[in-house]
Design an enzyme around this catalytic site. Structure first.
Site, PDB file in Angstrom:
ATOM      1  N   THR A 254       0.827  -1.212   0.000  1.00  0.00           N
ATOM      2  CA  THR A 254       0.000   0.000   0.000  1.00  0.00           C
ATOM      3  C   THR A 254       0.859   1.259   0.000  1.00  0.00           C
ATOM      4  OG1 THR A 254      -1.788  -1.147   1.170  1.00  0.00           O
ATOM      5  CG2 THR A 254      -1.835   1.252   1.172  1.00  0.00           C
TER       6      THR A 254
ATOM      7  N   LYS B  79      -7.775  -0.948  -5.562  1.00  0.00           N
ATOM      8  CA  LYS B  79      -7.603  -2.127  -4.713  1.00  0.00           C
ATOM      9  C   LYS B  79      -8.772  -3.048  -5.032  1.00  0.00           C
ATOM     10  CE  LYS B  79      -5.853  -4.338  -0.981  1.00  0.00           C
ATOM     11  NZ  LYS B  79      -4.456  -4.741  -0.764  1.00  0.00           N
TER      12      LYS B  79
ATOM     13  N   GLY C 103      -2.434  -5.468  -5.416  1.00  0.00           N
ATOM     14  CA  GLY C 103      -2.937  -6.818  -5.218  1.00  0.00           C
ATOM     15  C   GLY C 103      -3.298  -7.064  -3.765  1.00  0.00           C
TER      16      GLY C 103
ATOM     17  N   GLY D 222      -2.453  -9.670  -0.547  1.00  0.00           N
ATOM     18  CA  GLY D 222      -1.522 -10.707  -0.115  1.00  0.00           C
ATOM     19  C   GLY D 222      -0.352 -10.831  -1.071  1.00  0.00           C
TER      20      GLY D 222
END
Length: 226
Positions: free
Chosen positions: A17, A38, A113, A115
């Site tokens: 992030t 996101k 993305g 994870g």
């Protein structure tokens, strides 16, 4: 032609992030209209999905929340489990439609993305399928801590195996006590066939706009011209 990048990481919690936000600020500084996306967020804190909020704040254009974040899942667990618990099926076509709509509004789309690169999204798809559906070059965030060399090289191999280009990587100093950080960075520079865009220092309080100046996005521009 609008361009975008898919930001993935060597694991969860390695700085996708903050890197995505820094990239948004960096492109905005060049005069580009830039928006963060996101597609799937898992983990709600006091009624907010923090990653989504930060991406929206770092964008220099506004867009409907349903476009920025088509799937908002409550528990901070693997997305396929969170979606199943909520009775939701993650549909890549829905994400593609949202991405296409954002392309009409911005020159640069930074897609973060969820994870790591192979985290399952449902019974058949994982994050690599999402990146492939959007057909975006990938920026890899490497969280500098013990074990990062193996994680980074395995992730890079998975990205190439998916048929996607690895546009660049970012070293994020998430462990201030990690020994031999510089040696680890040099080892990855020798082994990853893409440019190091920048090294983000450890900070108790992170300022994405400050970090934007530490990223060399001209190397991404050179990639687009090839």
């Amino acid at each position: 032609m609008p361009a975008g990048y898919f930001v993935t990481g060597t694991d969860t919690g390695v700085g996708k992030t903050i890197t995505s936000c820094a990239l948004l600020h960096a492109f905005a500084m060049t005069g580009k209209s830039a928006v963060g996306m996101k597609p799937i967020a898992a983990g709600c804190e006091q009624g907010k999905w923090v990653d989504v909020e930060r991406l929206a704040e770092a964008s220099n254009i506004s867009a409907a929340r349903a476009l920025i974040n088509p799937y908002a899942l409550l528990p901070p667990i693997a997305p396929h489990i969170a979606a199943r618990q909520a009775g939701i099926v993650v549909d890549l076509a829905v994400i593609q439609q949202a991405f296409d709509a954002l392309q009409e509004r911005a020159e640069i789309i930074i897609v973060e993305g969820v994870g790591g690169f192979l985290v399952p999204l449902d019974e058949r798809h994982d994050t690599s399928d999402l990146a492939r559906a959007l057909a975006l070059p990938v920026v890899l965030v490497v969280g500098l801590r013990l074990g990062c060399l193996n994680h980074a090289l395995l992730t890079a191999r998975a990205i190439h195996a998916s048929g996607l280009s690895l546009a660049g990587w970012v070293a994020n100093q998430i462990d201030p006590h990690m020994e031999s950080q510089a040696e680890n960075i040099r080892a990855l520079q020798k082994r990853l066939d893409c440019p190091l865009l920048g090294v983000l220092p450890y900070r108790e309080r992170i300022a994405a706009k400050e970090f934007a100046g530490l990223l060399d996005i001209t190397q991404l521009s050179q990639l687009r011209k090839r």
